[in-house]
Scaffold this motif. Structure first.
Motif, PDB file in Angstrom:
ATOM      1  N   GLY A  18     -10.211 -45.476 -44.039  1.00 30.09           N
ATOM      2  CA  GLY A  18     -10.634 -44.892 -45.005  1.00 30.09           C
ATOM      3  C   GLY A  18     -10.131 -45.551 -46.510  1.00 30.09           C
ATOM      4  O   GLY A  18      -9.206 -46.067 -46.484  1.00 30.09           O
ATOM      5  N   THR A  63     -11.439 -40.855 -48.951  1.00 29.54           N
ATOM      6  CA  THR A  63     -11.608 -39.889 -47.888  1.00 29.54           C
ATOM      7  C   THR A  63     -10.421 -39.238 -47.533  1.00 29.54           C
ATOM      8  O   THR A  63     -10.268 -38.394 -46.935  1.00 29.54           O
ATOM      9  CB  THR A  63     -11.901 -40.704 -46.672  1.00 29.54           C
ATOM     10  N   HIS A  64      -9.116 -39.645 -48.042  1.00 27.40           N
ATOM     11  CA  HIS A  64      -7.816 -39.032 -47.981  1.00 27.40           C
ATOM     12  C   HIS A  64      -6.911 -39.307 -49.290  1.00 27.40           C
ATOM     13  O   HIS A  64      -7.385 -40.020 -50.025  1.00 27.40           O
ATOM     14  CB  HIS A  64      -7.178 -40.045 -46.731  1.00 27.40           C
ATOM     15  N   ARG A  87     -15.655 -34.807 -53.059  1.00 25.52           N
ATOM     16  CA  ARG A  87     -15.834 -35.186 -51.493  1.00 25.52           C
ATOM     17  C   ARG A  87     -15.016 -34.046 -50.795  1.00 25.52           C
ATOM     18  O   ARG A  87     -13.933 -33.762 -50.369  1.00 25.52           O
ATOM     19  CB  ARG A  87     -15.126 -36.495 -50.986  1.00 25.52           C
ATOM     20  N   ILE A  90     -12.303 -34.440 -47.698  1.00 20.65           N
ATOM     21  CA  ILE A  90     -11.344 -35.111 -47.897  1.00 20.65           C
ATOM     22  C   ILE A  90     -10.211 -34.619 -47.302  1.00 20.65           C
ATOM     23  O   ILE A  90      -9.965 -33.348 -47.228  1.00 20.65           O
ATOM     24  CB  ILE A  90     -11.052 -35.332 -49.373  1.00 20.65           C
TER      25      ILE A  90
END
Length: 189
Positions: A18, A63-64, A87, A90
């Motif tokens: 990610g 994503t992180h 997002r 996340i």
């Protein structure tokens, strides 16, 4: 190599994947963490400020995220809601060298998954980032002792004060000689 198959034994742990936004104004810490997270398989986008993080987040849509609580131009808390709007799924971990219960609760309420004291163990960060769904990561098997956390905090303030003992003692509200004794000792385990 395994004799039966002629193949190397497989590692049971899956690599992390990610896009990860890393925001920390401590350059050396950020660089070490960026290297470690890249080695673990994340595509890391590193920023040193809230403004830089906003730009990177809009472009990368991570994503992180690993966010430092206190930054020169704001706080990591300022970014949590914004990242969630970019997002919703996340996974966010907050880091701080100035931890207290109030900011921990605020970070979790804003949408962070976990809240770790700096200097956080890289494995603990990975565990927090890779926990399944809304599961909380397991508590660390070998957490830093309270004496070690205190020593690390003193070292950080000492470095931020350009290794000036008098200024560090004033900011920590401790006697200069006491600070000198602490600085002369080895770090606790």
């Amino acid at each position: 190599m395994s004799e039966a198959t002629g193949a190397a034994p497989q590692d049971d742990t899956l690599p992390a994947t990610g896009k990860l936004l890393l925001v920390d104004d401590d350059q050396s810490f950020r660089q070490r963490l960026e290297l470690m997270l890249t080695r673990k398989g994340y595509e890391v986008f590193a920023a040193s400020s809230v403004a830089e993080a906003r730009t990177l987040a809009a472009q990368a849509q991570p994503t992180h995220a690993v966010l430092d609580m206190k930054l020169d131009d704001g706080t990591g808390l300022d970014l949590v809601t914004e990242l969630r709007s970019i997002r919703p799924d996340i996974r966010i971990v907050m880091l701080t060298g100035y931890g207290n219960l109030t900011t921990a609760v605020a970070a979790i309420k804003a949408g962070a998954l976990d809240y770790l004291a700096k200097p956080a163990d890289p494995d603990d960060i990975i565990k927090a980032l890779s926990a399944e769904g809304d599961d909380k990561p397991e508590p660390p098997e070998d957490p830093m002792s309270a004496d070690r956390v205190r020593w690390e905090h003193i070292q950080r303030v000492y470095e931020l004060c350009d290794r000036n003992v008098s200024e560090t003692a004033r900011r920590l509200k401790m006697h200069r000689r006491t600070l000198q004794r602490i600085l002369a000792k080895r770090s606790p385990r």
